[in-house]
Scaffold this active site. Structure first.
Site, PDB file in Angstrom:
ATOM      1  N   HIS A 146      51.144  30.303  -7.555  1.00 52.68           N
ATOM      2  CA  HIS A 146      50.716  29.415  -6.468  1.00 52.68           C
ATOM      3  C   HIS A 146      49.544  29.986  -5.653  1.00 52.68           C
ATOM      4  CE1 HIS A 146      54.953  27.504  -6.863  1.00 52.68           C
ATOM      5  NE2 HIS A 146      54.053  27.113  -7.652  1.00 52.68           N
ATOM      6  N   GLN A 199      53.114  35.222  -4.725  1.00 49.75           N
ATOM      7  CA  GLN A 199      54.147  35.970  -5.264  1.00 49.75           C
ATOM      8  C   GLN A 199      55.104  35.178  -6.177  1.00 49.75           C
ATOM      9  OE1 GLN A 199      52.655  38.624  -5.399  1.00 49.75           O
ATOM     10  NE2 GLN A 199      51.840  38.972  -3.353  1.00 49.75           N
ATOM     11  N   HIS A 200      54.829  34.211  -7.205  1.00 48.83           N
ATOM     12  CA  HIS A 200      55.771  33.317  -7.459  1.00 48.83           C
ATOM     13  C   HIS A 200      55.298  33.148  -9.090  1.00 48.83           C
ATOM     14  CE1 HIS A 200      56.128  30.784  -3.709  1.00 48.83           C
ATOM     15  NE2 HIS A 200      56.798  32.113  -3.568  1.00 48.83           N
ATOM     16  N   THR A 201      55.149  34.360  -9.546  1.00 54.00           N
ATOM     17  CA  THR A 201      54.866  34.350 -11.051  1.00 54.00           C
ATOM     18  C   THR A 201      56.045  34.033 -12.083  1.00 54.00           C
ATOM     19  OG1 THR A 201      53.344  36.220 -10.427  1.00 54.00           O
ATOM     20  CG2 THR A 201      53.482  35.692 -12.620  1.00 54.00           C
TER      21      THR A 201
END
Length: 515
Positions: free
Chosen positions: A301, A455-457
């Site tokens: 995101h 940081q939502h990989t």
């Protein structure tokens, strides 16, 4: 009982003590006949974590000077925009260094994943018992939506903070719905942020799951143990090669489950010869199994900060740096609530500096992100040397829709600041100025300079028939090997994935125990 030279071989070896790995190892070890080994590249504090690592008002992963528990992965947000993506390298993984945001994925996320995986075990009714079992909701433990005796405490702090109250009033002034419980699947709106905290302390996955399991004789946890590759015999995973304290050895196992995160899991599979055969050959890696989906794309995101300046010094937040969050639908968006405005009650300088100082005149931020399901970019391994990082490309801003959604999200945050309710505590927005806000090209340029990521990989080892693993995390074509972390989610959820990462560990344990 399987032994080697008189030593018990673990039934399951779990690689990575992050959110999923801790949950998986702890749940498996509840069965006394299942022997589990959990290996973690970072430290495993035997005497507890230092206070600074548990203060939920701090975000170690945001520290500008770095942190001992953080590994930055070099990446490109878009061409010529380098970025260091921080990930936890310690017991608890990123749940030790992130912001403590602990919101469930949406029902539509689970429906989408179940459809891609072609397995209803990922549907919301099927996962709800696991979501309840993993938590103790400190605010509403008796709700049928929540659990009251799970390992992870869930609390919504700062609901009465004046800035959070003004934000929620401003959102309602704009016509947005209230969403008092963001873990209850109600219509998206504005409400307090659930966090994995208790009494102002972050409860990471290691503390939540392993504090009560460390004494079990069938559970071994090894820190400072870096897995270099998976070992195969006759096409089956039989263990891992590790480096620990300057020594190399092979750890045998009945089954290997990789829980190294969306970057680490894909990279480890590549190093083990599992991935796109042409890419692996170019990197000098012997191909064990040609799986083109490993690292072919990722999902995350994009995020940008919109700063506002308080009229007077706000009180320090209690229990967390997080205030409220607004989830709203983009115009013509394919998913409800795909834009997020997340409120920080500490200045960005405090978060990056590792302090809790709230100074007069220093701006606070809205972290604005686009959470529309999106799959792009890639993770490419470029060397057989495990010390050489892969090339990670987010491929942000590549399409007109990406830029349009970010503009819409920034304008939504600016609208909040411009309300009468928020004007009670905030000066008018000074950046971006109205002339920039009203001009698409100027706003695109403003965003480009400030763009980061949430940081939502996810999605580097996606599940599904055309992906890399099945709905149980079993790697296609390689018996004895599974993956259980956010890398298996084809697309990132509409909310941050920390709670979903823990859920994946719970689901993987159930799958392994039920066979």
């Amino acid at each position: 009982m399987r032994t080697l030279n008189g030593v018990r071989i673990p039934d399951v070896l779990v690689v990575g003590a992050g959110a999923a790995g801790c949950a998986l190892a702890a749940r498996l070890s509840e069965e006394r006949d299942v022997h589990v080994m959990l290996v973690e590249a970072g430290p495993v504090p035997r005497d507890g974590f230092p206070e600074h690592a548990l203060d939920a008002r701090l975000v170690p992963g945001a520290r500008a000077a770095g942190h001992a528990y953080v590994r930055p992965w070099p990446a490109q947000l878009f061409p010529e925009r380098p970025y260091g993506a921080p990930r936890g390298r310690v017991l608890g993984g990123s749940t030790t260094v992130n912001g403590g945001y602990f919101i469930r994925a949406r029902r539509t996320d689970f429906d989408r994943w179940a459809s891609v995986a072609r397995d209803e075990r990922w549907s919301y009714p099927r996962v709800l018992p696991f979501l309840r079992a993993l938590e103790t909701d400190l605010d509403d433990p008796d709700s049928p939506d929540h659990g009251g005796d799970g390992p992870v405490p869930v609390h919504r702090p700062n609901r009465d903070h004046p800035a959070a109250t003004a934000f929620m009033d401003a959102a309602r002034e704009l016509g947005h719905a209230s969403e008092p419980d963001k873990n209850a699947q109600a219509s998206p709106g504005v409400g307090a942020v659930p966090t994995n905290t208790r009494d102002g302390l972050r409860v990471n996955a290691g503390l939540a799951y392993l504090r009560g399991a460390a004494h079990r004789p069938n559970l071994t946890v090894r820190g400072g143990c870096t897995v270099l590759s998976v070992v195969f015999e006759h096409g089956r995973a039989v263990g891992v090669s590790v480096a620990e304290g300057g020594r190399h050895e092979v750890l045998p196992a009945g089954e290997v489950v990789i829980c190294a995160g969306a970057f680490g899991s894909a990279h480890l599979l590549h190093l083990s010869g599992v991935g796109p055969s042409a890419l692996l050959a170019d990197a000098g890696i012997r191909v064990v199994c040609d799986l083109p989906a490993v690292g072919a794309a990722l999902s995350d995101h994009p995020q940008v900060a919109v700063d506002w300046t308080p009229r007077r010094r706000p009180p320090a937040p209690e229990g967390s740096w997080l205030g409220a969050a607004l989830h709203l639908a983009s115009q013509g968006g394919e998913a409800a609530g795909d834009l997020e405005i997340l409120q920080s009650l500490l200045p960005m300088a405090a978060l990056t500096g590792g302090t809790t100082a709230v100074d007069v005149g220093r701006p606070l931020s809205f972290l604005v992100s686009v959470q529309t399901p999106r799959r792009a970019g890639s993770l490419r391994t470029v060397s057989a040397d495990p010390a050489t990082p892969p090339r990670i490309d987010y491929d942000y801003l590549a399409g007109a829709a990406d830029r349009r959604l970010l503009r819409e999200a920034v304008r939504a945050a600016a609208a909040v600041v411009g309300t009468a309710a928020f004007a009670e505590i905030a000066h008018p927005l000074s950046d971006p100025v109205p002339a920039v806000l009203d001009d698409d090209r100027a706003l695109d340029a403003w965003i480009r300079v400030r763009l980061g990521t949430s940081q939502h990989t996810c999605g580097t080892v996606p599940m599904g028939p055309s992906g890399a693993v099945d709905a149980h995390g079993r790697v296609h074509g390689l018996p004895g090997l599974r993956v259980a972390d956010t890398s298996v989610l084809p697309t990132a959820p509409l909310r941050g994935p920390a709670a979903t990462a823990v859920l994946i560990g719970e689901l993987a344990a159930d799958s392994l125990l039920r066979r």
